[in-house]
Write a protein that holds these residues in place. Structure first.
Motif, short mmCIF file in Angstrom:
data_model
loop_
_atom_site.label_atom_id
_atom_site.label_comp_id
_atom_site.label_asym_id
_atom_site.label_seq_id
_atom_site.Cartn_x
_atom_site.Cartn_y
_atom_site.Cartn_z
N ASP A 1 -10.09 -22.84 -14.35
CA ASP A 1 -11.48 -23.30 -14.30
C ASP A 1 -12.24 -22.80 -13.07
O ASP A 1 -13.46 -22.75 -13.08
N VAL A 2 -11.52 -22.47 -12.01
CA VAL A 2 -12.25 -21.94 -10.84
C VAL A 2 -12.09 -20.41 -10.77
O VAL A 2 -12.32 -19.81 -9.72
N GLY A 3 -11.73 -19.80 -11.89
CA GLY A 3 -11.80 -18.34 -11.99
C GLY A 3 -10.63 -17.57 -11.42
O GLY A 3 -10.81 -16.45 -10.93
N VAL A 4 -9.41 -18.13 -11.50
CA VAL A 4 -8.27 -17.36 -10.99
C VAL A 4 -8.21 -16.00 -11.71
O VAL A 4 -8.48 -15.90 -12.91
N GLY A 5 -7.87 -14.95 -10.95
CA GLY A 5 -7.90 -13.60 -11.51
C GLY A 5 -6.69 -13.27 -12.36
O GLY A 5 -6.75 -12.42 -13.26
N MET A 6 -5.56 -13.89 -12.04
CA MET A 6 -4.34 -13.56 -12.76
C MET A 6 -3.53 -14.80 -13.09
O MET A 6 -3.63 -15.82 -12.42
N GLN B 1 -9.28 -16.51 -3.12
CA GLN B 1 -10.27 -15.61 -3.72
C GLN B 1 -11.67 -15.74 -3.17
O GLN B 1 -12.46 -14.81 -3.30
N GLY B 2 -12.00 -16.90 -2.60
CA GLY B 2 -13.39 -17.14 -2.20
C GLY B 2 -14.27 -17.12 -3.44
O GLY B 2 -13.80 -17.28 -4.56
N ASP B 3 -15.58 -16.88 -3.23
CA ASP B 3 -16.50 -16.83 -4.39
C ASP B 3 -16.39 -15.50 -5.09
O ASP B 3 -16.72 -15.36 -6.26
N ASP B 4 -15.98 -14.48 -4.32
CA ASP B 4 -15.99 -13.13 -4.86
C ASP B 4 -14.84 -12.38 -4.19
O ASP B 4 -14.83 -12.18 -2.97
N MET B 5 -13.86 -12.00 -4.99
CA MET B 5 -12.65 -11.43 -4.38
C MET B 5 -12.86 -10.03 -3.79
O MET B 5 -11.98 -9.51 -3.11
N SER B 6 -14.03 -9.44 -4.03
CA SER B 6 -14.28 -8.13 -3.41
C SER B 6 -14.75 -8.30 -1.95
O SER B 6 -14.78 -7.36 -1.18
N GLU B 7 -15.12 -9.52 -1.59
CA GLU B 7 -15.57 -9.79 -0.22
C GLU B 7 -14.44 -9.51 0.77
O GLU B 7 -13.26 -9.58 0.41
N PRO B 8 -14.81 -9.23 2.02
CA PRO B 8 -13.76 -8.98 3.02
C PRO B 8 -12.78 -10.15 3.12
O PRO B 8 -13.18 -11.32 3.02
N TYR B 9 -11.54 -9.81 3.31
CA TYR B 9 -10.46 -10.77 3.58
C TYR B 9 -10.13 -11.70 2.42
O TYR B 9 -9.57 -12.78 2.62
N LYS B 10 -10.52 -11.32 1.22
CA LYS B 10 -10.15 -12.13 0.06
C LYS B 10 -9.16 -11.35 -0.80
O LYS B 10 -9.19 -10.11 -0.82
N VAL B 11 -8.28 -12.06 -1.47
CA VAL B 11 -7.35 -11.41 -2.39
C VAL B 11 -7.43 -12.14 -3.73
O VAL B 11 -7.90 -13.27 -3.79
N CYS B 12 -6.94 -11.46 -4.76
CA CYS B 12 -6.88 -12.10 -6.07
C CYS B 12 -5.69 -13.04 -6.08
O CYS B 12 -4.61 -12.71 -5.58
N SER B 13 -5.88 -14.22 -6.66
CA SER B 13 -4.80 -15.20 -6.75
C SER B 13 -4.18 -15.15 -8.14
O SER B 13 -4.82 -14.73 -9.11
#
Ligand code: BGC
Length: 740
Positions: free
Chosen positions: A223-228, A171-183
């Motif tokens: 705790d590190v913000g997983v999206g799903m 996800q990186g810091d922001d999943m909207s950033e290029p080359y990131k996906v939601c985990s």
């Protein structure tokens, strides 16, 4: 999109449109331009064609061009032009396949696993995907369960570190950033606790065990913000996870603070009927919705029932609104309202996928995941010797695991190909020796995997193959035997009661052993195996798991000493199957089994040892390390007053090497019994020959906390033991007390 706009969008949606957002279908339904293709699946699922064009997400399809087309067609028809989410199992790589997750656990290097996840995310993103169903963070203790390969092992602390690193990598810091996906963390909860290691089976755990051992790794991802988060197939203490309100609402959402999208596992809501918990589909939909499950994977239980349930006053529309809002928020977090194609790019797909940089990382990760189980001087290979490679993995490309569904075996480098780059071909021969599995071995349900199922040689051909291999082995100074489980013998729905190397390969091993005693086994495996015979007979055993795309190169790097093995077992290798589940962090009994004490009424087996064949944290190197006795800076830990535990690690051998220095602690007496040892820290140290280094761990009060008898988390005063060593059976001990 702003939150107000999302709310306005939700308010404008029809009830059916909302229910359809909560349905996830397979991508193959959409992959044809002719819309007629939908009629078949639509009628089977019991929803109309219009519902297909309102499904909120699809799974199992990738490829930039195809997904862009689907997105375009979908958005044109979706009443509010809401973009669709594309999800897929990108587990240990997209096209560049890294070592399987259990092997990544063996690296004891979560940062490296994070890098692999970030490369996987990049390859997935350019292929048009938005979400990966990864990581699987289930704690595993039973080698019979085929899915242990998808976990990072038996230790909650280690699993938590890997969960965090992988989620951050995807996800990186922001999943909207290029080359990131939601985990997506899975499978909530305790899927790894399946009784008798049989997949999908019942899970019965005390609440204490669930909370103390099984839940921490999911929490680390949250705790590190997983999206799903994905639900699990199993029941947890009598209630299927997917309709378990206590588990999902009270623990996952309220206690753990998860506010992302909760998806069911594949048809898991529907399966609650078979479990005997839901009466019918409508009841299953009601229960799952009340438990707070937002997406129903691959059935129409939600889409076909939710509207009627609301109209009949059985469930409140507010619950549906909550779920749909979370789905819209996820689409928004990924930036899909602004750019519904995100990183999908057919041109980049060609350059990014399997690029040199990604392959180099795959080679590094594989090399670091190998565990040297035994070595009586045969490794690294003396290159002046005559070597015979003998075994079905010698020139096999199926080394990426069964759970690398987006990967291609054709991209893999085999051992033979890699060996031909460095071995003297005048002195080296390569032989398959036997099939991977005997012709009588039936891999139930795998018939459609074509090439992957065992190739049937005639009896005559098999005899010739064996004779040629044995003759070459006889001639050689050293025989390297790449053998192990077929890659389809581990993964989902591949529980095994006998955790051994297939009999046909053991037969080859025995025949070779009759003519040459210098055998190095290169072991391929998706789970800990019963290695009694192999480890007794072979002079060296290198466990390479399913190493991924660059496996061949990495194995040759290790055989030749270009890379010195440093992997450590993330899961105990049982002495034999009768010992499982076996894990190092067990409890003591009232009748312990001290070494060398002859006594009848002890907690022991009368036919095998209590200890596993190879314990958690174990792994050798081509060099020797000395670890000094533990020195403590004080013998009392107090709140705010930690104690330092220090050792000196020395490379006493002749080549550079890496040691994983491990810290274990035991709370000797407590309000609930505590494990005999628990991993609390580790440090990877690389030292040149003769070099030494001090390794220091800070033991503070938070490290001593646990779930106490009264249900609260905290530490208790008293005596503690601490060990620092190179595996979980270390006896390098010191003692301290904790006072408030
Ligand atoms: C597996 C999940 C996987 C899902 C989608 C299920 O059978 O249990 O781990 O994510 O399928 O492919």
């Amino acid at each position: 999109m702003k939150t107000e706009d999302l709310k306005a969008l939700l308010a404008d949606m029809s009830l059916q449109e909302k229910a359809d957002q909560m349905m996830q279908l397979m991508g193959i339904f959409y992959s044809d331009d002719t819309e007629g293709i939908l009629t078949g699946p639509a009628s089977q699922l019991g929803v109309g064609e219009e519902d297909f064009w309102m499904a909120g997400s699809i799974l199992g399809t990738y490829g930039a061009k195809q997904l862009m087309e689907i997105q375009k067609r979908y958005m044109e028809r979706q009443p509010h032009h809401i973009p669709m989410l594309f999800m897929m199992d990108v587990i240990h790589g997209m096209k560049t396949i890294f070592p399987m997750p259990l092997a990544q656990g063996a690296t004891f290097e979560p940062e490296l696993s994070g890098k692999c996840a970030s490369v996987a995310a990049k390859e997935a993103a350019v292929s048009g995907l938005h979400v990966t169903f990864s990581p699987m963070v289930d704690l595993v203790r039973d080698a019979r369960w085929g899915r242990v390969m998808e976990s990072t092992g038996e230790d909650p602390y280690l699993n938590g570190l890997f969960a965090k690193a992988q989620v951050e990598g995807f996800q990186g810091d922001d999943m909207s950033e290029p080359y990131k996906v939601c985990s997506c963390i899975k499978h909530f909860a305790a899927y790894g606790g399946a009784q008798a290691g049989r997949d999908y089976n019942t899970v019965e755990l005390t609440e204490h065990t669930l909370r103390q051992f099984y839940l921490p790794s999911y929490k680390a991802g949250i705790d590190v913000g997983v999206g799903m988060v994905m639900t699990s197939f199993n029941t947890v203490n009598g209630i299927p996870a997917s309709t378990n309100k206590w588990l999902m609402r009270d623990i996952l959402r309220k206690e753990m603070g998860f506010d992302g999208v909760l998806i069911s596992d594949f048809s898991a809501i529907l399966e609650t009927i078979a479990h005997g918990h839901s009466a019918d589909e409508a009841d299953a939909a009601k229960k799952a919705l009340e438990a707070g499950v937002d997406i129903d994977m691959m059935t129409s239980v939600y889409a076909a029932n939710l509207c009627k349930l609301v109209e009949d006053g059985v469930v409140s529309e507010t619950l549906i609104d909550e779920g749909v809002m979370r789905i819209l928020e996820l689409k928004n977090k990924l930036g899909l309202f602004e750019n519904p194609y995100k990183d999908a790019d057919p041109e980049k797909e060609k350059t990014v996928i399997l690029c040199d940089e990604h392959r180099a990382l795959a080679r590094e990760a594989a090399g670091k995941s190998f565990v040297l189980l035994k070595n009586e001087g045969l490794l690294p290979v003396d290159m002046s010797k005559k070597v015979a490679f003998v075994g079905p993995y010698t020139n096999c490309r199926e080394i990426i695991s069964s759970w690398a569904v987006t990967g291609d075996a054709s991209s893999c480098v085999t051992i033979e190909e890699a060996a031909k780059e460095v071995f003297d071909l005048g002195r080296t021969t390569f032989h398959q020796g036997c099939q991977m599995l005997g012709n009588d071995y039936h891999l139930e349900g795998f018939g459609n995997l074509g090439e992957s199922v065992p190739k049937e040689f005639s009896e005559e051909e098999q005899k010739e193959m064996l004779e040629a291999a044995v003759a070459a082995a006889k001639e050689a100074d050293l025989v390297i035997m790449p053998i192990g489980e077929h890659f389809l013998q581990s993964g989902e729905a591949t529980s095994r009661a006998m955790i051994d190397v297939p009999e046909i390969q053991m037969n080859l091993f025995r025949e070779v052993a009759k003519v040459n005693e210098n055998i190095v086994v290169v072991l391929f495996n998706g789970r800990p195996l019963d290695l009694r015979e192999i480890s007794k007979t072979a002079k060296a055993v290198l466990d390479v798991w399913f190493p991924g795309t660059e496996g061949g190169h990495a194995i040759v790097d290790a055989l030749t000493g270009k890379v010195n093995p440093s992997g450590k077992l993330p899961m105990s290798f049982p002495y034999c199957v009768g010992q499982v589940p076996v894990h190092y962090n067990q409890y003591a009994t009232g009748r312990p089994n001290p070494e060398g004490v002859e006594e009848r009424f002890k907690s022991k087996y009368i036919d095998i040892p209590n200890e596993p064949l190879y314990p958690f944290g174990y792994g050798l190197s081509y060099t020797d390390f000395e670890i000094s006795p533990v020195s403590l800076s004080g013998d009392v830990v107090k709140d705010g007053q930690p104690v330092k535990a220090v050792v000196t690690v020395k490379n006493a051998g002749k080549v550079e090497g890496t040691q994983v220095v491990q810290l274990y602690i035991q709370d000797v007496t407590a309000s609930v019994v505590r494990p005999v040892k628990e991993l609390k820290g580790f440090e990877k140290v690389t030292l040149c020959p003769g070099e030494e280094k001090q390794v220091e761990f800070v033991i503070d009060e938070p490290m001593l906390r646990f779930l106490k008898a009264d249900g609260s988390v905290g530490s208790e005063e008293g005596k503690f033991r601490v060990w620092i060593g190179d595996n979980s059976s270390t006896k390098n001990e010191a003692v301290f007390t904790y006072e408030k």
